[in-house]
Design an enzyme around this catalytic site. Sequence first.
Site, mmCIF file in Angstrom:
data_model
loop_
_atom_site.group_PDB
_atom_site.id
_atom_site.type_symbol
_atom_site.label_atom_id
_atom_site.label_comp_id
_atom_site.label_asym_id
_atom_site.label_seq_id
_atom_site.Cartn_x
_atom_site.Cartn_y
_atom_site.Cartn_z
ATOM 1 N N VAL A 11 -11.320 1.788 -5.849
ATOM 2 C CA VAL A 11 -12.386 1.148 -4.995
ATOM 3 C C VAL A 11 -13.708 1.582 -5.323
ATOM 4 O O VAL A 11 -14.689 0.745 -5.501
ATOM 5 C CB VAL A 11 -11.977 1.637 -3.553
ATOM 6 C CG1 VAL A 11 -12.988 1.189 -2.534
ATOM 7 C CG2 VAL A 11 -10.443 0.912 -3.204
ATOM 8 N N THR A 121 -9.807 3.747 3.574
ATOM 9 C CA THR A 121 -8.915 3.602 4.652
ATOM 10 C C THR A 121 -8.725 4.636 5.437
ATOM 11 O O THR A 121 -8.037 5.686 5.105
ATOM 12 C CB THR A 121 -7.697 2.540 3.991
ATOM 13 O OG1 THR A 121 -8.115 1.939 3.276
ATOM 14 C CG2 THR A 121 -6.809 2.210 5.275
ATOM 15 N N LYS A 152 -8.016 -6.242 -3.957
ATOM 16 C CA LYS A 152 -6.470 -6.317 -4.413
ATOM 17 C C LYS A 152 -6.587 -5.661 -5.905
ATOM 18 O O LYS A 152 -7.415 -6.306 -6.558
ATOM 19 C CB LYS A 152 -5.665 -7.522 -4.599
ATOM 20 C CG LYS A 152 -5.671 -8.120 -3.242
ATOM 21 C CD LYS A 152 -4.616 -9.538 -3.335
ATOM 22 C CE LYS A 152 -5.276 -10.529 -4.181
ATOM 23 N NZ LYS A 152 -6.445 -11.085 -3.231
ATOM 24 N N GLU A 153 -5.934 -4.476 -6.172
ATOM 25 C CA GLU A 153 -5.706 -4.236 -7.647
ATOM 26 C C GLU A 153 -5.499 -5.403 -8.803
ATOM 27 O O GLU A 153 -4.358 -6.117 -8.060
ATOM 28 C CB GLU A 153 -4.880 -2.929 -7.640
ATOM 29 C CG GLU A 153 -5.474 -1.653 -7.376
ATOM 30 C CD GLU A 153 -4.598 -0.531 -7.113
ATOM 31 O OE1 GLU A 153 -3.597 -0.679 -8.136
ATOM 32 O OE2 GLU A 153 -4.829 0.544 -6.433
ATOM 33 N N PHE A 251 1.914 -15.202 0.228
ATOM 34 C CA PHE A 251 2.823 -14.011 0.610
ATOM 35 C C PHE A 251 4.016 -13.846 1.227
ATOM 36 O O PHE A 251 4.501 -13.411 2.174
ATOM 37 C CB PHE A 251 1.809 -12.982 1.593
ATOM 38 C CG PHE A 251 1.386 -11.799 1.076
ATOM 39 C CD1 PHE A 251 0.407 -11.858 -0.008
ATOM 40 C CD2 PHE A 251 2.111 -10.427 1.257
ATOM 41 C CE1 PHE A 251 0.243 -10.390 -0.524
ATOM 42 C CE2 PHE A 251 1.549 -9.425 0.718
ATOM 43 C CZ PHE A 251 0.742 -9.195 -0.283
ATOM 44 N N TYR A 253 6.821 -14.073 -0.657
ATOM 45 C CA TYR A 253 7.832 -14.078 -1.705
ATOM 46 C C TYR A 253 8.650 -12.880 -1.578
ATOM 47 O O TYR A 253 8.124 -11.695 -1.658
ATOM 48 C CB TYR A 253 7.061 -13.739 -3.255
ATOM 49 C CG TYR A 253 6.424 -15.042 -3.823
ATOM 50 C CD1 TYR A 253 7.097 -16.056 -4.466
ATOM 51 C CD2 TYR A 253 5.249 -15.565 -2.929
ATOM 52 C CE1 TYR A 253 6.417 -17.589 -4.653
ATOM 53 C CE2 TYR A 253 4.558 -16.771 -3.085
ATOM 54 C CZ TYR A 253 5.275 -17.693 -4.097
ATOM 55 O OH TYR A 253 4.630 -18.902 -4.430
ATOM 56 N N GLY A 255 11.074 -9.874 -3.057
ATOM 57 C CA GLY A 255 11.228 -8.798 -4.323
ATOM 58 C C GLY A 255 11.791 -7.740 -4.241
ATOM 59 O O GLY A 255 12.546 -7.343 -3.319
ATOM 60 N N GLY A 259 5.087 -1.848 -2.872
ATOM 61 C CA GLY A 259 4.689 -0.360 -3.469
ATOM 62 C C GLY A 259 3.290 -0.420 -3.343
ATOM 63 O O GLY A 259 2.434 -1.134 -2.867
ATOM 64 N N CYS A 262 -1.366 1.664 -1.237
ATOM 65 C CA CYS A 262 -1.917 1.229 0.196
ATOM 66 C C CYS A 262 -0.821 0.829 1.167
ATOM 67 O O CYS A 262 -0.753 1.289 2.149
ATOM 68 C CB CYS A 262 -2.775 0.079 0.124
ATOM 69 S SG CYS A 262 -4.575 0.447 -0.853
HETATM 70 P P1 NAD Z 1 -8.312 6.775 -6.170
HETATM 71 O O1 NAD Z 1 -7.311 7.973 -6.166
HETATM 72 O O2 NAD Z 1 -8.093 5.577 -7.287
HETATM 73 O O3 NAD Z 1 -9.847 7.085 -6.250
HETATM 74 C C1 NAD Z 1 -10.459 8.251 -5.437
HETATM 75 C C2 NAD Z 1 -11.355 9.121 -6.423
HETATM 76 O O4 NAD Z 1 -12.196 10.012 -5.426
HETATM 77 C C3 NAD Z 1 -10.755 9.913 -7.172
HETATM 78 O O5 NAD Z 1 -11.399 9.479 -8.721
HETATM 79 C C4 NAD Z 1 -11.090 11.325 -6.860
HETATM 80 O O6 NAD Z 1 -11.323 12.254 -7.764
HETATM 81 C C5 NAD Z 1 -12.450 11.151 -6.075
HETATM 82 N N1 NAD Z 1 -12.699 12.330 -4.992
HETATM 83 C C6 NAD Z 1 -11.757 12.687 -4.148
HETATM 84 N N2 NAD Z 1 -12.115 13.658 -3.694
HETATM 85 C C7 NAD Z 1 -13.623 13.797 -3.905
HETATM 86 C C8 NAD Z 1 -14.821 14.505 -3.564
HETATM 87 N N3 NAD Z 1 -14.803 15.510 -2.772
HETATM 88 N N4 NAD Z 1 -15.911 14.244 -4.236
HETATM 89 C C9 NAD Z 1 -16.052 13.270 -4.972
HETATM 90 N N5 NAD Z 1 -14.953 12.530 -5.630
HETATM 91 C C10 NAD Z 1 -13.786 12.843 -4.855
HETATM 92 O O7 NAD Z 1 -8.401 5.973 -4.833
HETATM 93 P P2 NAD Z 1 -8.602 4.418 -4.277
HETATM 94 O O8 NAD Z 1 -7.399 3.704 -4.917
HETATM 95 O O9 NAD Z 1 -9.704 3.812 -4.834
HETATM 96 O O10 NAD Z 1 -8.609 4.512 -2.913
HETATM 97 C C11 NAD Z 1 -9.709 5.041 -2.400
HETATM 98 C C12 NAD Z 1 -9.492 4.636 -0.591
HETATM 99 O O11 NAD Z 1 -9.813 3.308 -0.561
HETATM 100 C C13 NAD Z 1 -8.460 5.085 0.115
HETATM 101 O O12 NAD Z 1 -8.711 5.190 1.190
HETATM 102 C C14 NAD Z 1 -7.424 3.895 -0.142
HETATM 103 O O13 NAD Z 1 -6.580 3.711 0.908
HETATM 104 C C15 NAD Z 1 -8.593 2.629 0.025
HETATM 105 N N6 NAD Z 1 -8.373 1.258 -0.569
HETATM 106 C C16 NAD Z 1 -7.597 1.081 -1.621
HETATM 107 C C17 NAD Z 1 -7.410 -0.108 -2.271
HETATM 108 C C18 NAD Z 1 -6.494 -0.021 -3.457
HETATM 109 O O14 NAD Z 1 -6.315 -1.259 -4.033
HETATM 110 N N7 NAD Z 1 -6.461 0.630 -4.574
HETATM 111 C C19 NAD Z 1 -7.666 -1.146 -1.843
HETATM 112 C C20 NAD Z 1 -8.428 -1.006 -0.492
HETATM 113 C C21 NAD Z 1 -8.806 0.227 0.046
#
Ligand code: NAD
Length: 436
Positions: A11, A121, A152-153, A251, A253, A255, A259, A262
Site C-alpha cells: 500500500v 486498515t 487490489k494487489e 465477484f 466466481y 474457487g 486468501g 486482507c
Molecule cells: P506490508 O506488510 O506489505 O507493508 C507494511 C510495511 O510497513 C512493511 O514494509 C514494514 O516494514 C513497515 N513497517 C512496519 N512497522 C513500521 C514502523 N514502525 N516504521 C516504519 N515502517 C514500518 O503491508 P501492506 O500489504 O502494504 O498493508 C498495509 C496496510 O494496508 C494494512 O493495514 C492492510 O490491511 C492495508 N491494506 C492492504 C492492501 C493490500 O492489498 N495489501 C489493500 C488495502 C489495504
Amino acid sequence: MHLAVVGSGYVGLVAGACFAETGNDVVCVDKDAGKIERLQRNEIPIYEPGLEDLVRRNQAEGRLRFSTDLPAAVREAKVIFIAVGTPPNEDGSADLSHVLDVAGEIGRAMDGPRLVVNKSTVPVGTADRVEAAIRSVTSQPVDVASNPEFLKEGAAIEDFMRPDRVIIGVQTDAARAALEALYAPFTRRGGDRFIVMDRRSAELTKYAANAMLATRISFMNQVAALCEALGADVHLVRAGIGSDQRIGRAFLYPGPGYGGSCFPKDVKALVHMAKEADVAADVLEAVEAANARQKQVLLDKTRQRLGADLAGKVVAVWGLAFKAETDDMRESPSIPLVEGLLAGGARVQVHDPRATESARAIFGDRVLYAADPYSAAHGADALVIVTEWLVYRNPDLDRLKLLLRRPLVIDGRNLFDPARMRSLGFEHVGIGRGRG
Ligand code: NAD
C-alpha cells in the site's frame, strides 16, 4: 505538496509512487533498512505490474525518495500517511502496535502542525487512538484523518490512479481540503468518487467492503457445492443470477477459498469488533467457517481420486499466489493444499510465474520448483490449478496430456470447459461444474 508515507509495503509504496507521479514531493519511510536500500536502487521488493517503472521514473526525477529516517521525513512533510501492517492477533483482533508505534514516533518528531492520515486498515476508533498517542508526546497541533485504501494487489496502480471511490474520514475542513487537493488528479473521471464522512464511518467502510466481498465468495462457493451435489453447473447459475442488476456480475466466481493479506484478517477483525460491541456476528462467522472448509476442497478432490495414501504419487500444482498478478502467498489456498499433499506422502511439483521466492520461504526444498508449467506436469498423477494466471488459461492441452501420467486435472479456478476437456480425454474436475 510535501508528503511522507510511513510503511513501504504494497500500500505505502504504491500510494507514495502514485502521489509522486502527480507532482508531489514524497518520502517513503520503512524501518526495514534492507527494503529501503533496494528501493533506492530501484529494486522493487514485491511484484506489482507497472510499479518498477513508476518508482524508477519518479526517483530519477527527484520527486520520490526512500528513507529509514522517520523524524527527518516528518519534519519535511506537511501530510504524513501511515501505511504499516495491521496483522491479526491470536484472538482475531487487528494488531495496532505498528500503527501506534508510528503515531508516537511522528508525535515526537513534529516541529509544527501536521495532518496525519491513516491508510492502514484499522478498527473503528483507531483515529482517536492515533490522535491520543500523538498528543501524549507533543503539544504541536495535529489533525488525524482516516483514508482507508481499496487497491487490489495485481492491479494496484490502476486502482490507485483510477479509483472507484476515495473514502475520507475527517473532522476538519482543512483536512478535507488537503486530501481533496491530493486526490483530485485521481478522481477526475466524474461521478461522486470522493466520499467524505466521519472517521469512524470511514474506518468501518473498509471492513464492511472486504467482508461483503468475502461473503459473495463464500456464498458462491456454497452454491458451487450445491451444484456438485445436485448435478447443476455453477457457470450457468452465475450467468443467471449475475444478470440481475441488484446482484451484478462481478465477484461471483467460486474457487479454492479466499486468501491474501486482507479478506481473512479483515473478516476476523470485524467479527472481533462486533463481539466487543455485543453485536451478533453470525453472518460473518459463517463466511469465515465456509472459507476455512473451502480451503480443503482441492485436497479433498485430489484425495478422492488418488486415495488418501499419496505415497508414490506425484501431484503438479499450477499457481501458488493467492490470486493472479501478485507474488503474495499470505493465506493462499495453495498452502493447505501443498502441505496436505506432502503430509499424505505425495511428491509435489509446483509452478508459479511470480511467487517462487515467496514459496521457498514456506516450503523450502520440500517441493520441486518447476521452471515452466509443463515441467511441473511432467509425470504427475494429477494437476491441480490453484491460481488463475493468464499463462494457464490456454495451454497446449495435447502436450499437457502426454506429460501427465494420469490425465486428471483438478481445476480450482474453472479455467477449462469440462465438456471440451472430457472430449480431449482428460478427467476434469471443476468447482461446481456438475457432479463432484
Ligand atoms: P506490508 O506488510 O506489505 O507493508 C507494511 C510495511 O510497513 C512493511 O514494509 C514494514 O516494514 C513497515 N513497517 C512496519 N512497522 C513500521 C514502523 N514502525 N516504521 C516504519 N515502517 C514500518 O503491508 P501492506 O500489504 O502494504 O498493508 C498495509 C496496510 O494496508 C494494512 O493495514 C492492510 O490491511 C492495508 N491494506 C492492504 C492492501 C493490500 O492489498 N495489501 C489493500 C488495502 C489495504
